[in-house]
Motif scaffolding. Structure first.
Motif, PDB file in Angstrom:
ATOM      1  N   MET A 216      41.806  63.295 -21.931  1.00  0.00           N
ATOM      2  CA  MET A 216      41.256  62.664 -20.668  1.00  0.00           C
ATOM      3  C   MET A 216      41.357  63.594 -19.842  1.00  0.00           C
ATOM      4  N   VAL A 217      40.708  63.953 -18.422  1.00  0.00           N
ATOM      5  CA  VAL A 217      40.260  64.856 -17.943  1.00  0.00           C
ATOM      6  C   VAL A 217      41.204  65.061 -16.895  1.00  0.00           C
ATOM      7  N   ALA A 218      42.297  65.852 -16.187  1.00  0.00           N
ATOM      8  CA  ALA A 218      42.515  65.812 -15.169  1.00  0.00           C
ATOM      9  C   ALA A 218      42.271  65.828 -14.088  1.00  0.00           C
ATOM     10  N   THR A 219      43.002  65.134 -13.071  1.00  0.00           N
ATOM     11  CA  THR A 219      41.810  64.937 -11.365  1.00  0.00           C
ATOM     12  C   THR A 219      43.222  65.587 -10.929  1.00  0.00           C
ATOM     13  N   VAL A 220      42.246  66.579  -9.782  1.00  0.00           N
ATOM     14  CA  VAL A 220      42.796  67.976  -8.847  1.00  0.00           C
ATOM     15  C   VAL A 220      42.158  68.000  -7.368  1.00  0.00           C
ATOM     16  N   LEU A 221      43.225  67.441  -6.589  1.00  0.00           N
ATOM     17  CA  LEU A 221      42.938  67.456  -5.275  1.00  0.00           C
ATOM     18  C   LEU A 221      43.329  68.777  -4.455  1.00  0.00           C
ATOM     19  N   VAL A 222      42.290  69.706  -3.914  1.00  0.00           N
ATOM     20  CA  VAL A 222      42.760  70.991  -3.458  1.00  0.00           C
ATOM     21  C   VAL A 222      42.322  70.138  -1.101  1.00  0.00           C
ATOM     22  N   ILE A 223      43.501  70.848  -0.715  1.00  0.00           N
ATOM     23  CA  ILE A 223      43.577  70.191   0.407  1.00  0.00           C
ATOM     24  C   ILE A 223      43.883  71.851   1.063  1.00  0.00           C
ATOM     25  N   ASP A 224      42.573  71.983   1.752  1.00  0.00           N
ATOM     26  CA  ASP A 224      42.177  73.576   2.678  1.00  0.00           C
ATOM     27  C   ASP A 224      41.181  73.599   3.766  1.00  0.00           C
ATOM     28  N   ASP A 225      41.993  74.077   4.611  1.00  0.00           N
ATOM     29  CA  ASP A 225      40.714  73.969   5.599  1.00  0.00           C
ATOM     30  C   ASP A 225      39.743  75.238   6.376  1.00  0.00           C
ATOM     31  N   ASP A 226      39.860  76.114   4.897  1.00  0.00           N
ATOM     32  CA  ASP A 226      39.118  77.087   5.148  1.00  0.00           C
ATOM     33  C   ASP A 226      38.130  76.773   3.671  1.00  0.00           C
ATOM     34  N   PRO A 227      37.197  76.845   3.986  1.00  0.00           N
ATOM     35  CA  PRO A 227      35.862  76.287   2.655  1.00  0.00           C
ATOM     36  C   PRO A 227      35.058  77.657   1.825  1.00  0.00           C
ATOM     37  N   THR A 228      35.452  79.038   2.131  1.00  0.00           N
ATOM     38  CA  THR A 228      35.235  80.123   1.016  1.00  0.00           C
ATOM     39  C   THR A 228      36.259  79.363   0.035  1.00  0.00           C
TER      40      THR A 228
ATOM     41  N   VAL B 101      48.034  72.263  -1.900  1.00  0.00           N
ATOM     42  CA  VAL B 101      48.375  71.677  -0.172  1.00  0.00           C
ATOM     43  C   VAL B 101      48.067  73.285   0.447  1.00  0.00           C
ATOM     44  N   ASP B 102      47.075  73.604   1.656  1.00  0.00           N
ATOM     45  CA  ASP B 102      47.688  74.860   2.395  1.00  0.00           C
ATOM     46  C   ASP B 102      48.190  74.655   3.007  1.00  0.00           C
ATOM     47  N   VAL B 103      49.340  75.455   3.869  1.00  0.00           N
ATOM     48  CA  VAL B 103      49.849  75.755   4.599  1.00  0.00           C
ATOM     49  C   VAL B 103      49.919  75.368   5.519  1.00  0.00           C
ATOM     50  N   SER B 104      48.896  76.212   6.429  1.00  0.00           N
ATOM     51  CA  SER B 104      48.347  76.297   7.678  1.00  0.00           C
ATOM     52  C   SER B 104      46.647  75.730   7.533  1.00  0.00           C
ATOM     53  N   MET B 105      47.159  74.215   8.824  1.00  0.00           N
ATOM     54  CA  MET B 105      45.600  73.744   9.056  1.00  0.00           C
ATOM     55  C   MET B 105      45.979  72.932  10.033  1.00  0.00           C
ATOM     56  N   PRO B 106      44.676  72.914  11.078  1.00  0.00           N
ATOM     57  CA  PRO B 106      44.995  72.476  11.902  1.00  0.00           C
ATOM     58  C   PRO B 106      45.576  70.664  11.398  1.00  0.00           C
ATOM     59  N   GLY B 107      46.398  70.161  12.494  1.00  0.00           N
ATOM     60  CA  GLY B 107      46.673  68.350  13.147  1.00  0.00           C
ATOM     61  C   GLY B 107      47.653  68.143  11.875  1.00  0.00           C
ATOM     62  N   LEU B 108      47.467  67.875  10.761  1.00  0.00           N
ATOM     63  CA  LEU B 108      48.907  67.593  10.220  1.00  0.00           C
ATOM     64  C   LEU B 108      49.434  68.475   8.812  1.00  0.00           C
ATOM     65  N   ASN B 109      49.976  69.861   8.720  1.00  0.00           N
ATOM     66  CA  ASN B 109      50.744  70.869   8.096  1.00  0.00           C
ATOM     67  C   ASN B 109      50.482  70.721   7.005  1.00  0.00           C
ATOM     68  N   GLY B 110      50.580  71.870   6.024  1.00  0.00           N
ATOM     69  CA  GLY B 110      50.845  71.873   4.519  1.00  0.00           C
ATOM     70  C   GLY B 110      52.356  71.136   3.996  1.00  0.00           C
ATOM     71  N   PHE B 111      53.149  71.764   5.191  1.00  0.00           N
ATOM     72  CA  PHE B 111      54.570  71.168   5.151  1.00  0.00           C
ATOM     73  C   PHE B 111      54.373  69.282   5.578  1.00  0.00           C
ATOM     74  N   ASP B 112      54.778  69.401   6.415  1.00  0.00           N
ATOM     75  CA  ASP B 112      54.234  67.687   6.851  1.00  0.00           C
ATOM     76  C   ASP B 112      53.630  66.726   5.622  1.00  0.00           C
ATOM     77  N   THR B 113      52.260  67.242   5.143  1.00  0.00           N
ATOM     78  CA  THR B 113      51.310  67.066   4.376  1.00  0.00           C
ATOM     79  C   THR B 113      52.328  66.446   3.011  1.00  0.00           C
ATOM     80  N   LEU B 114      52.744  67.386   2.787  1.00  0.00           N
ATOM     81  CA  LEU B 114      54.264  67.187   1.401  1.00  0.00           C
ATOM     82  C   LEU B 114      54.839  65.905   1.561  1.00  0.00           C
ATOM     83  N   ARG B 115      55.595  66.146   2.676  1.00  0.00           N
ATOM     84  CA  ARG B 115      56.398  65.111   3.150  1.00  0.00           C
ATOM     85  C   ARG B 115      56.085  63.849   2.563  1.00  0.00           C
TER      86      ARG B 115
END
Length: 703
Positions: free
Chosen positions: A1-13, A52-66
């Motif tokens: 079964m293929v695993a699904t990975v969610l990538v949350i980062d504001d840097d498109p590169t 999850v990236d740490v530095s993002m506008p709005g909801l940062n990485g720490f708050d997203t994890l919580r």
């Protein structure tokens, strides 16, 4: 079964770089540009892992994890692996990431090879945790169906802790939080048994297994409380089971009539009935039947009270249950006597089997606030060698046990067929002649060489006491040493042995044989006032020094009164004597005392040497003894070596020295001198060697 990975980062590169690397590893990738979008994607897709990236506008990485860990995502959010991508490498940021719920973190710039491996490892760990949770759920379901729960006792405080749902299982509003309140709920008839069992388990790291009635009226339950041996004296952990319904189908009165109330073991008539049934069903199988009697139980009762004596009985029965094979029959035959019946395979040696589980049964234990050494005597018979009748077999084992009780030392094992006519008139006649044997100069010493395995040289000899009877010829110590002990003549004969051994050593020294001599002492000699100074007088009178002597005491004799033994051994050590424990491994020393005794040598009993080529058990025991000796700076001497194969095994197991028929049979002093002149084996004055055997323990007839 293929695993699904969610990538949350504001840097498109970075998003595209990570997506490309993960897709090449065949992961399905979902991308989100900020924390809020990431939360929505998590709830919609329920990915297997989140980056999850740490530095993002709005909801940062720490708050997203919580939010993922503690938000509306349920169990998926609580258990999914969350990896933090951070450009920070300070300790505070890393600490905050883990506190927010991160499983792991990776620093930027991104190393794709490292990232994909960390993702793979995190997903593998998540699968293991999922399997564990499912197993725990299944276990909880099974425990509920079986009405099984768990408990934990904090020994110092007496606090009790119960598993979740334990009170509901019993149909109670709550369960007691302390031993005192718990005992108050136990029926008056069962309370002393439970209190004794908990005391024994707490002070001796022992397990327990007993049933009792708990509660009153509609809340009354029959509970089975169990625990295994504990690693710590500070806590007990175990299981309990509500067996009320199960026991309702049993006739409790019949059970109590056939079983001992204190230990739960079958009484004598029940034990015999079970044994007779087994013998009739397996008439071709050999059986070992043994009787074990706790020595001087009345002294514990008198010194510490009846309750302490009960604790000693419970402790001993518990050890039997733990160390005897599970398919053995056990019973409490009399107040301080226990029975064991065990089927044997065709290849098994009854003595070796018995010795393997006999050793752990006796050692110093904490009872009523005191260190008490529970020793015993043991006797055995064999079906069908001795008899084919169950009652006769037990009677033969009891007779052998009573004979063993009269021997020097305790924890001795004797078989019925080893003592033909031991209590007849000839024994009385032998005792009468023994009274005059010393005056008639009928005692003499024979010598058996010892070989140092590493160097191959003769390191010394062991001197064995013999009696030249006027009409019966040479008599083995096995027959007359016990009589010397019983009559008190062992003190006078032992003094003669010390003197003659010193004389012989001085003579060998003058002849150029520089040997160190060991003299094996009896427990009775140890009780004599001024014993150490008395030996010193013999040493000085023959021009010797204490360092030329090694004084031996058997393990069982040393543990009769361990504190007194320690006092005498320290006195002897201060005078300059070498010290040894003889027949090590057949007794039941507390390792606490072994570490405190100032000894130099451990002598391994011939019973282990005999079995070294036949099974792993003896080899494992000898290996443990040599490892212990090397760690403590002792040397080891293996007795009873008769074949080259035994010698090879012992050398491979790092035993220091050997003796036995492989080297030579015991011989007179004059023959020993000739043996040394003619042998091709060299001598070297490095290790202790001559042991004048006074106690006779561990010496086979005719050796």
């Amino acid at each position: 079964m293929v695993a699904t990975v969610l990538v949350i980062d504001d840097d498109p590169t970075i998003r595209l770089l990570i997506a490309s690397g993960l897709q090449r590893k065949h992961y399905q990738v979902i991308l989100a540009t900020d924390g809020q979008q990431g939360l929505e994607a998590f709830e919609r897709h329920a990915p297997d892992l989140v980056l999850v990236d740490v530095s993002m506008p709005g909801l940062n990485g720490f708050d997203t994890l919580r939010a993922i860990r503690h938000g509306q995502a349920g169990s998926k959010g609580r258990h999914a692996p969350l990896l933090m991508l951070t450009g920070y490498d300070d300790v505070d940021s890393i600490k905050e990431a883990f506190e927010a719920g991160a499983t792991d973190f990776l620093t930027k710039p991104i190393n794709l090879a490292l990232l994909t491996e960390r993702v793979r490892y995190a997903l593998s760990g998540a699968e293991r945790e999922k399997a564990l949770r499912e197993a725990q759920l299944e276990q909880a379901s099974a425990c509920k169906l079986a009405r099984l729960g768990f408990w934990h006792l904090d020994v110092p405080s007496g606090s009790l802790y119960w598993s979740e749902g334990a009170a509901e299982m019993l149909g109670w509003p709550s369960l007691p939080a302390s031993v005192e309140s718990f005992l108050a709920l136990v029926s008056e008839d069962d309370r002393p048994r439970l209190e004794t069992a908990l005391t024994v388990a707490s002070h001796n790291r022992e397990g327990l297994d007993l049933e009792f009635s708990l509660g009153l009226g509609s809340l009354e339950r029959t509970v089975r409380l169990q625990s295994a041996e504990q690693a710590s004296e500070q806590r007990l952990v175990g299981a309990f089971q509500d067996v009320t319904t199960l026991r309702a189908f049993e006739d409790k009165a019949l059970y109590l009539a056939a079983h001992d109330e204190l230990t739960g073991l079958p009484k004598r008539h029940c034990f015999l009935s079970l044994l007779a049934e087994q013998l009739s069903q397996a008439s071709e199988t050999r059986w070992l039947v043994a009787a074990l009697d706790i020595s001087r139980l009345h002294r514990i009762n008198e010194a510490l009270g009846i309750r302490a004596g009960d604790q000693a009985l419970v402790l001993f029965s518990r050890r039997l249950k733990q160390h005897v094979p599970s398919h053995a029959l056990l019973g409490r035959l009399e107040a301080d006597t226990f029975g064991v019946a065990l089927p044997l395979s065709a290849q098994e040696d009854p003595r070796l089997v018995f010795q393997q589980w006999l050793a752990p049964l006796a050692r110093a234990q904490r009872i009523a606030g005191e260190d008490v050494y529970i020793d015993f005597s043991a006797g055995a018979s064999v079906f069908p060698d001795d008899t084919r009748d169950a009652e006769a077999l037990l009677g033969a084992a009891l007779q052998a046990q009573r004979l063993s009780r009269t021997q020097s030392g305790n924890q001795k094992l004797y078989f019925h067929n080893e003592f033909p006519g031991s209590c007849d008139a000839s024994a009385l006649s032998l005792e009468a002649h023994l009274q005059q044997a010393l005056q008639k100069d009928e005692f003499f010493l024979v010598y058996q060489p010892q070989q140092h395995l590493a160097g191959g040289h003769i390191s010394g000899v062991e001197a064995l006491l013999r009696w030249q009877h006027a009409s019966r010829g040479v008599i083995s110590p096995v027959e007359f040493i016990p009589l010397l002990e019983e009559t008190g003549l062992i003190v006078e004969v032992g003094d003669w042995v010390i003197q003659d051994a010193c004389r012989q050593l001085a003579e060998w020294n003058r002849a150029g044989m520089d040997l160190r001599m060991s003299i094996n002492l009896s427990a009775v000699q140890f009780t004599q006032p001024g014993f150490a100074k008395h030996i010193m007088a013999h040493v000085v009178s023959h021009g010797l020094t204490p360092s030329q002597l090694e004084l031996e005491i058997t393990e069982s004799a040393a543990m009769r009164r361990p504190e007194h033994t320690l006092e005498i051994l320290l006195e002897l050590k201060e005078l300059g004597f070498y010290l040894a424990i003889d027949d090590f491994g057949t007794g039941h020393s507390s390792y606490d005392y072994l570490l405190r005794f100032p000894i130099d040598t451990l002598k391994i009993d011939r019973s282990f040497t005999k079995g070294i080529t036949q099974g792993r058990a003896s080899r494992a025991i000898i290996r443990s003894l040599t490892t212990l000796s090397q760690g403590l700076g002792f040397r080891t001497v293996a007795e009873g070596v008769e074949t080259q194969r035994q010698r090879d095994y012992l050398e491979a197991l790092d035993v220091d020295e050997i003796q036995g028929f492989l080297l030579a049979r015991p011989m007179a002093a004059s023959h020993f001198a000739s043996f040394m002149r003619n042998t091709s084996i060299r001598t070297r004055p490095t290790f202790p060697g001559v042991a004048a055997l006074v106690s006779g323990e561990g010496t086979a007839p005719g050796s």
